[in-house]
Motif scaffolding. Structure first.
Motif, PDB file in Angstrom:
ATOM      1  N   UNK A  57       0.712  -1.118  -0.190  1.00  0.00           N
ATOM      2  CA  UNK A  57      -0.137  -0.085  -0.023  1.00  0.00           C
ATOM      3  C   UNK A  57       0.708   1.234  -0.026  1.00  0.00           C
ATOM      4  N   UNK A  58       1.947   1.632   0.728  1.00  0.00           N
ATOM      5  CA  UNK A  58       2.883   2.526   0.921  1.00  0.00           C
ATOM      6  C   UNK A  58       3.601   2.548  -0.386  1.00  0.00           C
ATOM      7  N   UNK A  59       4.157   1.693  -0.991  1.00  0.00           N
ATOM      8  CA  UNK A  59       4.627   1.520  -2.388  1.00  0.00           C
ATOM      9  C   UNK A  59       3.804   2.000  -3.447  1.00  0.00           C
ATOM     10  N   UNK A  60       2.265   2.150  -3.324  1.00  0.00           N
ATOM     11  CA  UNK A  60       1.581   2.709  -4.213  1.00  0.00           C
ATOM     12  C   UNK A  60       1.099   3.905  -3.863  1.00  0.00           C
ATOM     13  N   UNK A  61       1.832   4.424  -2.592  1.00  0.00           N
ATOM     14  CA  UNK A  61       1.496   5.697  -2.227  1.00  0.00           C
ATOM     15  C   UNK A  61       0.280   6.155  -1.438  1.00  0.00           C
ATOM     16  N   UNK A  62      -0.296   5.104  -0.833  1.00  0.00           N
ATOM     17  CA  UNK A  62      -1.466   5.298   0.033  1.00  0.00           C
ATOM     18  C   UNK A  62      -0.908   5.588   1.267  1.00  0.00           C
ATOM     19  N   UNK A  67      -4.398   3.180   4.430  1.00  0.00           N
ATOM     20  CA  UNK A  67      -4.068   1.841   4.620  1.00  0.00           C
ATOM     21  C   UNK A  67      -4.961   1.321   5.854  1.00  0.00           C
ATOM     22  N   UNK A  68      -4.953   2.193   6.754  1.00  0.00           N
ATOM     23  CA  UNK A  68      -5.901   1.855   7.961  1.00  0.00           C
ATOM     24  C   UNK A  68      -7.545   1.298   7.399  1.00  0.00           C
ATOM     25  N   UNK A  69      -7.907   2.282   6.743  1.00  0.00           N
ATOM     26  CA  UNK A  69      -9.080   1.993   6.045  1.00  0.00           C
ATOM     27  C   UNK A  69      -9.267   0.619   5.231  1.00  0.00           C
ATOM     28  N   UNK A  70      -8.121   0.622   4.253  1.00  0.00           N
ATOM     29  CA  UNK A  70      -8.138  -0.603   3.645  1.00  0.00           C
ATOM     30  C   UNK A  70      -7.866  -1.869   4.523  1.00  0.00           C
ATOM     31  N   UNK A  71      -7.207  -1.835   5.677  1.00  0.00           N
ATOM     32  CA  UNK A  71      -7.012  -2.928   6.452  1.00  0.00           C
ATOM     33  C   UNK A  71      -8.289  -3.467   6.927  1.00  0.00           C
ATOM     34  N   UNK A  90      -9.308   8.442  -6.562  1.00  0.00           N
ATOM     35  CA  UNK A  90      -8.927   9.775  -5.796  1.00  0.00           C
ATOM     36  C   UNK A  90      -7.423   9.776  -6.116  1.00  0.00           C
ATOM     37  N   UNK A  91      -6.683   8.635  -5.691  1.00  0.00           N
ATOM     38  CA  UNK A  91      -5.571   8.334  -5.727  1.00  0.00           C
ATOM     39  C   UNK A  91      -4.809   8.509  -7.200  1.00  0.00           C
ATOM     40  N   UNK A  92      -5.500   7.854  -8.093  1.00  0.00           N
ATOM     41  CA  UNK A  92      -5.005   7.769  -9.522  1.00  0.00           C
ATOM     42  C   UNK A  92      -5.140   9.453 -10.137  1.00  0.00           C
TER      43      UNK A  92
END
Length: 135
Positions: A57-62, A67-71, A90-92
């Protein structure tokens, strides 16, 4: 009993630096580990998987919060993934904006590159930085 790992082994298995692992514990992305009789942290296979998830996730820039929400979503697979989809869109869009900005910077720097002036008084970069129109 299942295998447990030291923080050094966890770092090696997950590809995450030891100090970063400690940080993820402090910000509660990684649950506090059990401690052995000697007081050392002991991690299980779930910690390896969770850290790999966080690292990707961090590598993708989140962000840590994203990441907490994704977890949270990963821990509840029955929940709809609309929030994750929105986060990706949004990230894209943010990344595409950064790419546009980087292309503009590259173009501007190419125009300033290879200045053949012998003195700073005639240096294109110094002139461009000092001009009011470069804001």
């Amino acid at each position: 009993m299942s295998a447990t790992y030291s923080i050094g082994t966890l770092s090696h298995l997950s590809g995450v630096n030891i100090e970063t692992i400690r940080y993820y514990e402090r910000v509660e992305l990684l649950p506090a580990p059990v401690r052995g009789n000697n007081g050392y942290r002991r991690y299980d296979a779930a910690a390896v998987q969770r850290l790999a998830f966080v690292r990707r996730g961090r590598e993708l820039g989140f962000t840590v919060d994203e990441i907490r929400r994704l977890l949270e979503l990963a821990n509840h697979p029955e929940h709809p993934c609309a929030g994750a989809d929105e986060m990706v869109v949004e990230h894209l869009a943010d990344i595409e904006g950064k790419i546009r900005d980087l292309r503009r910077m590259r173009k501007a720097l190419r125009e300033l590159a290879l200045c053949h002036s012998q003195t700073a008084a005639h240096c294109r970069l110094i002139q461009a930085l000092g001009s009011r129109g470069s804001d």
